[in-house]
Design an enzyme around this catalytic site. Structure first.
Site, PDB file in Angstrom:
ATOM      1  N   GLU A 241       0.807  -1.218   0.000  1.00  8.81           N
ATOM      2  CA  GLU A 241       0.000   0.000   0.000  1.00  8.81           C
ATOM      3  C   GLU A 241       0.844   1.274   0.000  1.00  8.81           C
ATOM      4  OE1 GLU A 241      -0.401   1.872   2.870  1.00  8.81           O
ATOM      5  OE2 GLU A 241       0.946   0.526   3.939  1.00  8.81           O
ATOM      6  N   ASN A 370       5.648  -0.984  17.427  1.00  6.10           N
ATOM      7  CA  ASN A 370       6.566   0.138  17.677  1.00  6.10           C
ATOM      8  C   ASN A 370       7.982  -0.357  17.920  1.00  6.10           C
ATOM      9  OD1 ASN A 370       4.574   2.006  17.453  1.00  6.10           O
ATOM     10  ND2 ASN A 370       4.808   2.860  19.510  1.00  6.10           N
ATOM     11  N   GLU A 371       8.089  -1.466  18.642  1.00  2.00           N
ATOM     12  CA  GLU A 371       9.416  -1.983  18.988  1.00  2.00           C
ATOM     13  C   GLU A 371      10.164  -2.461  17.736  1.00  2.00           C
ATOM     14  OE1 GLU A 371       6.573  -2.492  20.629  1.00  2.00           O
ATOM     15  OE2 GLU A 371       7.142  -1.260  22.355  1.00  2.00           O
TER      16      GLU A 371
END
Lengths: 392, 371
Positions: A241, A370-371
């Site tokens: 995307e 996030n990590e």
């Protein structure tokens, strides 16, 4: 950003006449059936107008639009507060673009026109024990003549309970490096041995499914690419995307800033409470920064440059500001803790603050947590050494 | 600025400008005070004219060129002089008014002297609270003016039934200044005191609407220049920190390989990236006088300053003991970042000032008929 005003006006006018009036009300506390019906209808409308497939090749209706115009469509969808096309997201991007790049002529001609007719796809990548470490997936496929026999379990398939087909990653070889033994299959979800169960989230919504596979027979003709070459093909799916979704979501957040002011009880541009006023400024400043960064990323994309690092920055910033936005709305809107029906397909800033807050975890966990994003930034952008875990 | 459009073939290449500034300024790194010879270099290289309209003897470059220089000055913790003089020159030349006339009279003379290295006019910012005008006399105290004592002239603004912008020589009768020593050693703050300062007609540069327009543009330029200073400084100390973490070894490996530290660096890099993008958007808005460029500049300053503070705080911690020492440059960046955010008021005051414009614009997204 892009100033092709005549095309923008065309899209804007069209949306003005076609976004279903009152859709937020009718999709709030709505039944699943009503949501599915709305999504099918919206898909049909968008495909008919050529606005669902602007990123497809030019041989397809609505396809072949330059990126600048794809960006305009995404921006105007947000601006018009059009419903999101959740049910067909995987079909239109992940499935379609992966098939276009890797599918045989037969696979393409079977599925791409079907997608335009409303064939629903889901993604069968994650497993209970293969999340951030996707390549460690263990769903097994064994070749028996012209079929693979598949056993295992998939999880976090977005709207997988409604899908007709599934993009399935399976293990066909356990001997070498884990990435080298993965094969990419296209699975009919109505095959014998497939059991799908909706997964109820903390919000009460059921946007994901678990898929259990027991001796599921998948014809070898439904394999995408070569056996054990699935990891590379999966990269196409994961990057399909190309930032357009996050662009649209950032624009939606920008357009929804008024909701935060409304939660603070003000709509004349004045917030009496010093603390809330300043925190709202902080949030709005970050939304502006995010939009500026997305703008830079789109310019890079149009110039054909790599956006891997930029995409991680954007995702981290979006996840953070979305959480701040929802948390502030929840604190300021006094009745946020009172249970109320949520809006299906209404995006991440619906003004149902407790729901929005909980829902914002989708952006800090899904699509590379996030990590994982921080690892990507640290290692690939900042050049910090990889940390090798030593089994003891 | 928008009306003094430079033909595209005459635009400076920003990469080249950055590289040459970086080479020239390398020796000035972290010294904080501007020795005479480095100011001469600034003059000789023509940097003061970069953003100035061509009719005033400048190069008429878009703000992006100045932004490049401000970032490089921030990177080496240069004193305030370049920014103060450059912004003051822009105001004197009336660039914000779209004037195409060559400045003449005393103002034109000061501009020429400055470009030749013989004068150093600097701006001050004052509120109506600071300076009062009564019976043709100015009284008041402008606190914490950056660089003022090192200037040849000061640009004053005050209200006299409408905004007024005036230029006075530092030795103007009734004008005095005193140094306010700061923790930040890279800059000098002064209090400027006005005791019955009588202005002559030639001191008045702009009045009324012209003064308001000049002050508006100047405010945005100060915000963006400080934003550039923050971005340049943050990138410099962050780069040093990353390099240190690659060489410093503990437990048999570079500390840069510890995930806990990597994630903190990734978070800093993410916010630096976002705040830089906002700053660039602000520079573009100012150049094109697009939309509410004053608010975008204010947003950019708020965010870049906050990130600069965060980066310098983390830089000390990530360096460990050596980051706490006087010898290491960490503390210089830390102190500068903290002073930056305190110039002209608190961040909270700036947020309060920004809120009405920002919220009014945000409210516009609200659908008239709810759906």
């Amino acid at each position: 950003m892009t100033s092709d005003m005549s095309f923008r006006n065309h899209v804007r006018d069209w949306l003005h006449g076609h976004v279903p009036a009152g859709w937020r009300e009718s999709m709030t506390a709505a039944t699943t059936e009503a949501f599915i019906a709305q999504q099918r209808e919206w898909m049909k409308t968008l495909v008919g107008a050529g606005f669902a497939t602007s990123h497809w090749g030019r041989e397809w209706p609505g396809g072949g639009r330059p990126l600048a115009e794809q960006i305009i469509i995404a921006e105007e969808m947000a601006r018009a507060d059009a419903p999101r096309l959740l049910l067909y997201f995987i079909s239109l991007y992940h499935a379609a673009l992966t098939l276009m790049e890797w599918g045989t002529e037969e696979q393409k001609s079977r599925h791409l026109p079907a997608i335009l007719q409303g064939e629903i796809w889901c993604q069968g990548f994650s497993e209970p024990n293969a999340g951030s470490d996707l390549a460690s997936l263990r769903t097994r496929a064994e070749r028996h003549g012209d079929n693979y026999i598949v056993n295992g379990q998939k999880i976090w398939s977005t709207l997988g309970q409604y899908a007709d087909y599934c993009l399935l990653l399976v293990r066909t070889d356990s001997a070498g490096p884990k990435q080298a033994g993965i094969t990419y299959l296209l699975m009919d979800t109505r095959s014998e041995g497939v059991v799908r169960r909706p997964l109820k989230q903390m919000t009460g919504d059921e946007e994901f499914a678990e898929i259990f596979l027991q001796d599921v027979k998948i014809p070898v003709g439904n394999r995408l690419g070569e056996e054990n070459a699935g990891w590379r093909i999966a990269q196409t799916t994961l990057t399909s995307e190309r930032g357009l979704t996050i662009l649209e979501l950032c624009e939606r957040l920008y357009c929804a800033r008024w909701r935060l002011l409304a939660a603070m009880g003000e709509n004349d541009g004045i917030v009496q409470d010093d603390q809330f006023r300043r925190e709202a400024v902080d949030v709005f400043v970050r939304i502006d920064a995010l939009r500026a960064l997305v703008g830079e990323m789109m310019i890079k994309l149009m110039a054909g440059k790599d956006i891997a690092g930029a995409a991680s920055f954007v995702k981290l910033l979006y996840a953070r500001v979305l959480r701040k936005f929802a948390a502030l709305g929840e604190r300021a809107g006094g009745s946020a803790h009172l249970l109320s029906g949520f809006t299906l397909g209404g995006g991440y800033e619906t003004g149902n603050w407790a729901f929005d807050f909980m829902n914002s975890y989708q952006w800090t966990i899904a699509g590379g947590s996030n990590e994982v994003q921080r690892n990507i930034v640290a290692e690939r952008v900042l050049g910090m050494p990889r940390e090798k875990w030593q089994p003891t | 600025m928008a009306t003094d459009v430079t033909p595209i073939q005459d635009l400076l290449d920003l990469g080249d400008l950055r590289d040459s500034a970086s080479r020239v300024l390398a020796h000035a790194r972290g010294r904080g005070t501007a020795p005479r010879e480095s100011w001469n270099t600034v003059v000789e290289l023509g940097w003061l004219g970069v953003g100035l309209p061509q009719v005033s003897g400048g190069l008429g470059q878009p703000f992006a060129a100045l932004a490049t220089l401000y970032q490089e000055f921030g990177r080496v913790l240069a004193p305030h002089d370049f920014m103060a003089v450059s912004i003051c020159l822009g105001a004197l030349a009336g660039a914000a008014l779209g004037s195409n006339a060559e400045p003449s009279g005393p103002v034109g003379k000061v501009i020429q002297q400055t470009l030749a290295g013989a004068a150093k006019p600097m701006y001050t910012t004052s509120s109506t609270r600071d300076v009062k005008s009564a019976a043709g006399r100015l009284r008041g105290r402008i606190r914490n003016v950056l660089g003022a004592g090192d200037a040849s002239h000061l640009l004053l603004s005050f209200d006299d039934s409408g905004p007024v912008v005036a230029l006075v020589a530092l030795e103007h009768p009734g004008l005095s200044f005193s140094l306010r020593p700061t923790w930040d050693l890279t800059r000098r703050l002064f209090d400027v005191v006005l005791e019955d300062v009588v202005l002559q007609p030639e001191n008045i540069v702009f009045e009324g609407a012209a003064a308001a327009a000049v002050l508006k543009s100047m405010g945005a330029q100060i915000d963006l220049a400080l934003g550039c200073d923050a971005v340049g400084g943050a990138e410099a100390i962050f780069g040093e920190t990353l390099a240190y973490m690659q060489t410093r070894r503990q437990f048999g490996r570079p500390i840069a390989s510890f995930q806990a530290l990597k994630h903190r660096c990734a978070d800093l890099a993410t916010e630096m990236c976002g705040s830089r993008a906002l700053l660039m958007a602000g520079c573009e808005a100012l150049t094109c006088l697009k939309g509410d460029y004053v608010s975008v500049a204010a947003c950019a300053r708020l965010y870049t300053s906050e990130v600069y503070r965060k980066v310098t705080e983390e830089a000390v911690q990530l360096h460990g003991g050596v980051g706490f020492t006087w010898e290491h440059s960490c503390h210089r960046f830390l102190k500068r970042a903290r002073l930056n955010d305190a110039i002209g008021g608190t961040p909270e005051e700036r947020k309060d000032a920004l809120a009405p414009a920002l919220f009014q614009e945000a409210s516009r997204g609200r659908p008239i008929v709810s759906r």
